[in-house]
Design a protein around this motif. Structure first.
Motif, PDB file in Angstrom:
ATOM      1  N   ALA A   1       0.997  -1.281  -0.525  1.00  0.00           N
ATOM      2  CA  ALA A   1      -0.019  -0.171  -0.008  1.00  0.00           C
ATOM      3  C   ALA A   1       0.927   1.492   0.060  1.00  0.00           C
ATOM      4  N   PRO A   2       0.617   2.496  -0.498  1.00  0.00           N
ATOM      5  CA  PRO A   2       1.304   3.341  -0.823  1.00  0.00           C
ATOM      6  C   PRO A   2       1.198   4.579   0.781  1.00  0.00           C
ATOM      7  N   SER A   3       1.752   5.570   0.795  1.00  0.00           N
ATOM      8  CA  SER A   3       1.244   6.358   1.347  1.00  0.00           C
ATOM      9  C   SER A   3       0.029   7.332   1.229  1.00  0.00           C
ATOM     10  N   THR A   4       0.282   7.685   0.233  1.00  0.00           N
ATOM     11  CA  THR A   4      -0.815   8.761  -0.590  1.00  0.00           C
ATOM     12  C   THR A   4      -2.366   8.123   0.149  1.00  0.00           C
ATOM     13  N   ASN A   5      -2.872   7.320   0.179  1.00  0.00           N
ATOM     14  CA  ASN A   5      -3.747   6.744   0.076  1.00  0.00           C
ATOM     15  C   ASN A   5      -3.784   5.380   1.290  1.00  0.00           C
ATOM     16  N   PRO A   6      -2.994   5.524   2.308  1.00  0.00           N
ATOM     17  CA  PRO A   6      -3.018   4.410   3.528  1.00  0.00           C
ATOM     18  C   PRO A   6      -3.957   3.461   3.530  1.00  0.00           C
TER      19      PRO A   6
ATOM     20  N   THR B   1       8.847  -6.088   3.162  1.00  0.00           N
ATOM     21  CA  THR B   1       8.416  -6.254   0.804  1.00  0.00           C
ATOM     22  C   THR B   1       9.012  -6.886   0.041  1.00  0.00           C
ATOM     23  N   GLN B   2      10.389  -7.306   0.018  1.00  0.00           N
ATOM     24  CA  GLN B   2      11.212  -7.182  -0.769  1.00  0.00           C
ATOM     25  C   GLN B   2      11.003  -8.918  -0.495  1.00  0.00           C
ATOM     26  N   GLN B   3      11.463  -9.449   0.708  1.00  0.00           N
ATOM     27  CA  GLN B   3      11.318 -10.673   1.294  1.00  0.00           C
ATOM     28  C   GLN B   3      10.249 -11.300   0.942  1.00  0.00           C
TER      29      GLN B   3
ATOM     30  N   PHE C   1      -9.246   1.730  -4.806  1.00  0.00           N
ATOM     31  CA  PHE C   1      -7.636   1.796  -4.951  1.00  0.00           C
ATOM     32  C   PHE C   1      -6.615   1.650  -5.304  1.00  0.00           C
ATOM     33  N   THR C   2      -6.548   1.132  -6.166  1.00  0.00           N
ATOM     34  CA  THR C   2      -5.847  -0.235  -6.888  1.00  0.00           C
ATOM     35  C   THR C   2      -6.320  -0.221  -7.926  1.00  0.00           C
ATOM     36  N   ILE C   3      -6.052   1.203  -9.193  1.00  0.00           N
ATOM     37  CA  ILE C   3      -6.111   0.984 -10.389  1.00  0.00           C
ATOM     38  C   ILE C   3      -4.647   0.332 -11.061  1.00  0.00           C
TER      39      ILE C   3
ATOM     40  N   SER D   1       1.629  -5.095   2.888  1.00  0.00           N
ATOM     41  CA  SER D   1       3.099  -4.564   3.267  1.00  0.00           C
ATOM     42  C   SER D   1       3.012  -2.838   3.662  1.00  0.00           C
ATOM     43  N   PRO D   2       2.349  -2.053   4.690  1.00  0.00           N
ATOM     44  CA  PRO D   2       1.742  -0.804   4.096  1.00  0.00           C
ATOM     45  C   PRO D   2       3.431  -0.351   4.340  1.00  0.00           C
ATOM     46  N   HIS D   3       2.594   1.410   4.171  1.00  0.00           N
ATOM     47  CA  HIS D   3       4.464   2.148   3.666  1.00  0.00           C
ATOM     48  C   HIS D   3       4.329   2.129   5.460  1.00  0.00           C
ATOM     49  N   PRO D   4       6.200   2.416   5.303  1.00  0.00           N
ATOM     50  CA  PRO D   4       6.558   2.663   6.438  1.00  0.00           C
ATOM     51  C   PRO D   4       6.561   3.590   7.087  1.00  0.00           C
ATOM     52  N   GLY D   5       6.140   5.162   6.286  1.00  0.00           N
ATOM     53  CA  GLY D   5       5.709   6.506   6.573  1.00  0.00           C
ATOM     54  C   GLY D   5       4.460   5.994   6.678  1.00  0.00           C
TER      55      GLY D   5
ATOM     56  N   GLY E   1      -0.119  -4.934 -11.247  1.00  0.00           N
ATOM     57  CA  GLY E   1       0.601  -3.457 -10.530  1.00  0.00           C
ATOM     58  C   GLY E   1       0.126  -2.057 -10.956  1.00  0.00           C
ATOM     59  N   ALA E   2       0.198  -1.680 -10.112  1.00  0.00           N
ATOM     60  CA  ALA E   2      -1.014  -0.171  -9.774  1.00  0.00           C
ATOM     61  C   ALA E   2      -0.087   0.915 -10.015  1.00  0.00           C
ATOM     62  N   GLY E   3       0.097   2.103 -10.767  1.00  0.00           N
ATOM     63  CA  GLY E   3       1.521   2.432 -10.782  1.00  0.00           C
ATOM     64  C   GLY E   3       1.187   3.868 -11.069  1.00  0.00           C
ATOM     65  N   ALA E   4       2.014   4.389 -11.010  1.00  0.00           N
ATOM     66  CA  ALA E   4       1.906   6.194 -11.271  1.00  0.00           C
ATOM     67  C   ALA E   4       1.514   6.209 -11.892  1.00  0.00           C
ATOM     68  N   GLY E   5       0.462   8.133 -12.265  1.00  0.00           N
ATOM     69  CA  GLY E   5       0.069   8.266 -13.497  1.00  0.00           C
ATOM     70  C   GLY E   5       0.965   9.254 -13.154  1.00  0.00           C
ATOM     71  N   ASN E   6       0.147  10.868 -14.170  1.00  0.00           N
ATOM     72  CA  ASN E   6       0.615  11.536 -14.804  1.00  0.00           C
ATOM     73  C   ASN E   6      -0.748  12.357 -15.415  1.00  0.00           C
TER      74      ASN E   6
ATOM     75  N   ASN F   1       9.682  16.658  -5.082  1.00  0.00           N
ATOM     76  CA  ASN F   1      10.067  16.457  -3.398  1.00  0.00           C
ATOM     77  C   ASN F   1       9.447  16.586  -2.837  1.00  0.00           C
ATOM     78  N   LYS F   2       9.342  15.638  -2.183  1.00  0.00           N
ATOM     79  CA  LYS F   2       8.801  14.998  -1.254  1.00  0.00           C
ATOM     80  C   LYS F   2       8.340  15.202   0.170  1.00  0.00           C
ATOM     81  N   ALA F   3       8.829  16.347   0.136  1.00  0.00           N
ATOM     82  CA  ALA F   3       8.463  17.459   1.503  1.00  0.00           C
ATOM     83  C   ALA F   3       7.707  18.621   0.651  1.00  0.00           C
TER      84      ALA F   3
ATOM     85  N   THR G   1       0.509  -1.108  -5.189  1.00  0.00           N
ATOM     86  CA  THR G   1       0.021   0.060  -5.449  1.00  0.00           C
ATOM     87  C   THR G   1       0.970   0.895  -5.047  1.00  0.00           C
ATOM     88  N   GLY G   2       1.526   2.048  -5.902  1.00  0.00           N
ATOM     89  CA  GLY G   2       3.296   2.540  -5.565  1.00  0.00           C
ATOM     90  C   GLY G   2       2.967   3.590  -7.294  1.00  0.00           C
ATOM     91  N   GLY G   3       4.759   3.461  -6.144  1.00  0.00           N
ATOM     92  CA  GLY G   3       5.294   3.954  -7.182  1.00  0.00           C
ATOM     93  C   GLY G   3       5.633   3.259  -8.198  1.00  0.00           C
TER      94      GLY G   3
HETATM   95  P1  NAD Z   1       6.003   4.198  -3.017  1.00  0.00           P
HETATM   96  O1  NAD Z   1       6.295   3.546  -4.284  1.00  0.00           O
HETATM   97  O2  NAD Z   1       7.211   5.366  -2.851  1.00  0.00           O
HETATM   98  O3  NAD Z   1       5.661   3.232  -1.644  1.00  0.00           O
HETATM   99  C1  NAD Z   1       5.258   2.655  -2.415  1.00  0.00           C
HETATM  100  C2  NAD Z   1       5.214   1.131  -1.586  1.00  0.00           C
HETATM  101  O4  NAD Z   1       6.019   0.752  -1.466  1.00  0.00           O
HETATM  102  C3  NAD Z   1       4.872   1.730   0.139  1.00  0.00           C
HETATM  103  O5  NAD Z   1       4.702   0.737   1.035  1.00  0.00           O
HETATM  104  C4  NAD Z   1       6.502   1.346  -0.379  1.00  0.00           C
HETATM  105  O6  NAD Z   1       6.950   0.157   1.608  1.00  0.00           O
HETATM  106  C5  NAD Z   1       7.051   0.708  -0.690  1.00  0.00           C
HETATM  107  N1  NAD Z   1       8.299   0.511  -1.348  1.00  0.00           N
HETATM  108  C6  NAD Z   1       8.452   1.555  -2.329  1.00  0.00           C
HETATM  109  N2  NAD Z   1      10.005   1.442  -2.712  1.00  0.00           N
HETATM  110  C7  NAD Z   1      10.716   0.303  -2.059  1.00  0.00           C
HETATM  111  C8  NAD Z   1      11.368  -0.705  -2.581  1.00  0.00           C
HETATM  112  N3  NAD Z   1      12.379  -0.051  -2.403  1.00  0.00           N
HETATM  113  N4  NAD Z   1      11.511  -2.057  -1.709  1.00  0.00           N
HETATM  114  C9  NAD Z   1      10.326  -2.486  -1.439  1.00  0.00           C
HETATM  115  N5  NAD Z   1       8.997  -1.585  -0.749  1.00  0.00           N
HETATM  116  C10 NAD Z   1       9.273  -0.565  -1.433  1.00  0.00           C
HETATM  117  O7  NAD Z   1       4.617   5.361  -3.289  1.00  0.00           O
HETATM  118  P2  NAD Z   1       3.834   6.566  -2.848  1.00  0.00           P
HETATM  119  O8  NAD Z   1       5.178   7.867  -2.448  1.00  0.00           O
HETATM  120  O9  NAD Z   1       3.608   6.273  -0.942  1.00  0.00           O
HETATM  121  O10 NAD Z   1       2.738   6.326  -3.078  1.00  0.00           O
HETATM  122  C11 NAD Z   1       2.732   7.064  -4.351  1.00  0.00           C
HETATM  123  C12 NAD Z   1       2.801   6.683  -5.769  1.00  0.00           C
HETATM  124  O11 NAD Z   1       2.044   5.325  -6.340  1.00  0.00           O
HETATM  125  C13 NAD Z   1       2.773   7.761  -6.625  1.00  0.00           C
HETATM  126  O12 NAD Z   1       3.676   7.090  -8.001  1.00  0.00           O
HETATM  127  C14 NAD Z   1       1.009   7.323  -7.328  1.00  0.00           C
HETATM  128  O13 NAD Z   1       0.655   7.329  -8.240  1.00  0.00           O
HETATM  129  C15 NAD Z   1       1.309   6.019  -7.194  1.00  0.00           C
HETATM  130  N6  NAD Z   1      -0.287   5.490  -6.876  1.00  0.00           N
HETATM  131  C16 NAD Z   1      -0.403   4.845  -7.252  1.00  0.00           C
HETATM  132  C17 NAD Z   1      -2.243   4.026  -7.291  1.00  0.00           C
HETATM  133  C18 NAD Z   1      -2.996   3.475  -8.083  1.00  0.00           C
HETATM  134  O14 NAD Z   1      -4.128   2.532  -7.993  1.00  0.00           O
HETATM  135  N7  NAD Z   1      -2.035   3.226  -9.517  1.00  0.00           N
HETATM  136  C19 NAD Z   1      -2.992   4.936  -5.907  1.00  0.00           C
HETATM  137  C20 NAD Z   1      -1.277   5.236  -5.230  1.00  0.00           C
HETATM  138  C21 NAD Z   1      -0.818   5.494  -5.547  1.00  0.00           C
END
Ligand code: NAD
Length: 462
Positions: free
Chosen positions: A133-138, A200-202, A431-433, A159-163, A233-238, A316-318, A215-217
């Motif tokens: 899960a991502p940090s943006t919609n945890p 998460t890797q393990q 929330f997983t596209i 595997s929730p986002h550590p943040g 895989g639910a990845g980044a968009g723009n 910029n993450k900040a 769901t993440g970057g």
């Molecule tokens: P992120 O990539 O920083 O983290 C996502 C998840 O991956 C977290 O749980 C994190 O712990 C884990 N992670 C990240 N890098 C890792 C690594 N090297 N090894 C193991 N685990 C790792 O994403 P974020 O900043 O929380 O979320 C924002 C991104 O996610 C944006 O790009 C956004 O577009 C995308 N997103 C996509 C969807 C979708 O449905 N397509 C939904 C929400 C967010």
């Protein structure tokens, strides 16, 4: 091996697999080691798999009922812990996930019959899903994934986002307690007490993880796609928002400001740039300002905003998920008394503010000659990510052309981007596209195997 010996062997394997859950002997779904947590989820799966569909429905009904009083707290804790987003919008997102994620009814059976018998196609579970899960919609992602994945008969290692660790773990413990009360099975969802990148890797390599749903970057999604396992895989968009001269300008302005400012632009679906046909650009910008957007003018001021938003071609993450007022302050620009909902800045088509996924309430605006030039730019900005685009127009042929060419998983016509995830619009919530892997807006059926069951020479009653 005779049948008695086989039965004894199966019982032994099952009791060994149940061991971690029994040894833990608590109502907590939290473990110290990946192997323990996956083992406990696997043991839970073997029991859950034997339950009727009505058990799954009962578990999901209990979740919807019992989590509802916690939504406000989840929104507040999520915003506080991550330092990103807006509590009111996070509440809407969490509510949509809880109320509007489809359950067991999503697993629609199809059948064909004929002279030679019957074929059934049914959805059945994978086993233990590793869900990142991502940090943006945890918490929204955890609720949404939990309902979809459990409806399909799976159990989940999260595997929730550590943040967003504390709020995620708190939610997972609530879910465990609710589900145990509903069906008597522990560990339908599990997690580590200290989730991290390494674990998460393990998890991605663990033999008992049957499917990955990430769901993440781009980094983490690519890691899953290279894991050797099946991955969703639910990845980044723009997401670009395209406005032509036929659009209803005041409605387009309202929709774009609402969508791009929603949860301070954290949703991956939110409008990340505005591409507008020159002849209506001034009118649109004027209407958007009436809706609470603030137009930043002057090259130097826009430079300050750009330098804040983007560092080395990355957001910029900040500054991600901060309010417009906070961004103005961080950029060293004056903050008006009435806090703006969104910041607008007119920039060239190739500006980094347009090309980089920022996830903050700064909407770059690009003027284009006509619709075709706008569509070409929208294609470039979306970058083949197959994520989301919005368009405002009354011209059906153009809407059709843009939808066909952009090939995004979500295409919203004449509405705010969040209409595409079932917020204030028709359709279920997710929330997983799933963008690179093509499942699009996921629901229970995407987390299931599609299986074929054939009966010869019977059950055609036509
Ligand atoms: P992120 O990539 O920083 O983290 C996502 C998840 O991956 C977290 O749980 C994190 O712990 C884990 N992670 C990240 N890098 C890792 C690594 N090297 N090894 C193991 N685990 C790792 O994403 P974020 O900043 O929380 O979320 C924002 C991104 O996610 C944006 O790009 C956004 O577009 C995308 N997103 C996509 C969807 C979708 O449905 N397509 C939904 C929400 C967010």
């Amino acid at each position: 091996m005779n049948s008695n010996e086989l039965e004894t062997l199966i019982r032994t394997i099952l009791s060994e697999k149940l061991e971690p859950a029994r040894r833990d002997n608590t109502t907590s779904a939290l473990f110290d080691e990946v192997d323990q947590a996956v083992g406990a989820a696997r043991a839970a799966f073997l029991t859950y798999q034997q339950c009727p569909l009505k058990t799954r429905s009962a578990v999901i009904a209990a979740l919807r009922r019992e989590l509802a009083p916690h939504l406000q707290a989840l929104a507040e804790r999520g915003a506080e812990e991550t330092g990103m987003g807006k509590v009111e919008d996070k509440l809407l997102k969490n509510r949509a996930a809880l109320e509007n994620t489809p359950g067991v009814e999503d697993l629609v059976t199809t059948a064909f019959t004929g002279d030679e018998g019957m074929v059934l196609f049914e959805y059945s579970p994978f086993g233990v899903i590793g869900a990142v899960a991502p940090s943006t919609n945890p918490t929204e992602t955890i609720i949404n994934n939990c309902i979809s994945m459990l409806a399909a008969g799976n159990t989940v290692f999260f595997s929730p986002h550590p943040g967003a660790k504390n709020v995620s773990l708190w939610l997972i413990e609530q879910i465990e307690a609710i589900m145990f009360t509903a069906c008597g099975i522990h560990n339908l969802v599990t997690c580590l007490r200290e989730p991290g990148f390494e674990s998460t890797q393990q998890m991605m390599k663990h033999p008992d993880i049957a499917l990955l749903a990430v769901t993440g970057g781009p980094g983490i999604v690519n890691m899953a796609l290279h894991s050797g396992k099946k991955a969703i895989g639910a990845g980044a968009g723009n997401p670009p928002s395209l406005v032509d001269e036929t659009a209803v300008i005041d409605k387009a302005a309202q929709d774009i400001v609402s969508g791009a400012s929603f949860d301070y632009n954290l949703p991956c679906t939110a409008e990340k740039s505005l591409i507008v046909v020159e002849s209506v650009a001034n009118a649109l910008l004027a209407e958007m300002q009436k809706c609470g957007a603030m137009l930043i003018t002057g090259g130097e001021n826009i430079d300050k905003l750009r330098r804040l938003a983007i560092i080395d071609d990355h957001a910029n993450k900040a500054a991600v998920g901060k309010s417009p007022a906070a961004l103005l302050k961080m950029a060293g620009l004056p903050v008006p008394d009435k806090a703006p909902r969104l910041l607008l800045a007119e920039v060239p088509a190739d500006d980094p503010l347009v090309m980089v996924e920022q996830l903050m309430p700064i909407l770059p605006v690009v003027r284009v000659r006509d619709f075709d030039a706008g569509l070409q730019l929208a294609l470039k900005v979306e970058g083949g990510l197959h994520h989301t685009a919005t368009m405002h127009s009354q011209n059906v042929s153009r809407l059709n052309k843009a939808a066909r060419l952009l090939q995004t998983s979500i295409f919203v016509k004449n509405g705010p981007s969040y209409a595409g995830i079932g917020v204030g619009a028709e359709g279920f919530t997710t929330f997983t596209i799933a963008t690179p892997t093509g499942e699009g807006t996921t629901s229970a059926r995407n987390f299931a195997r599609h299986r074929r069951c054939v009966l010869t020479n019977a059950f055609s009653i036509r």
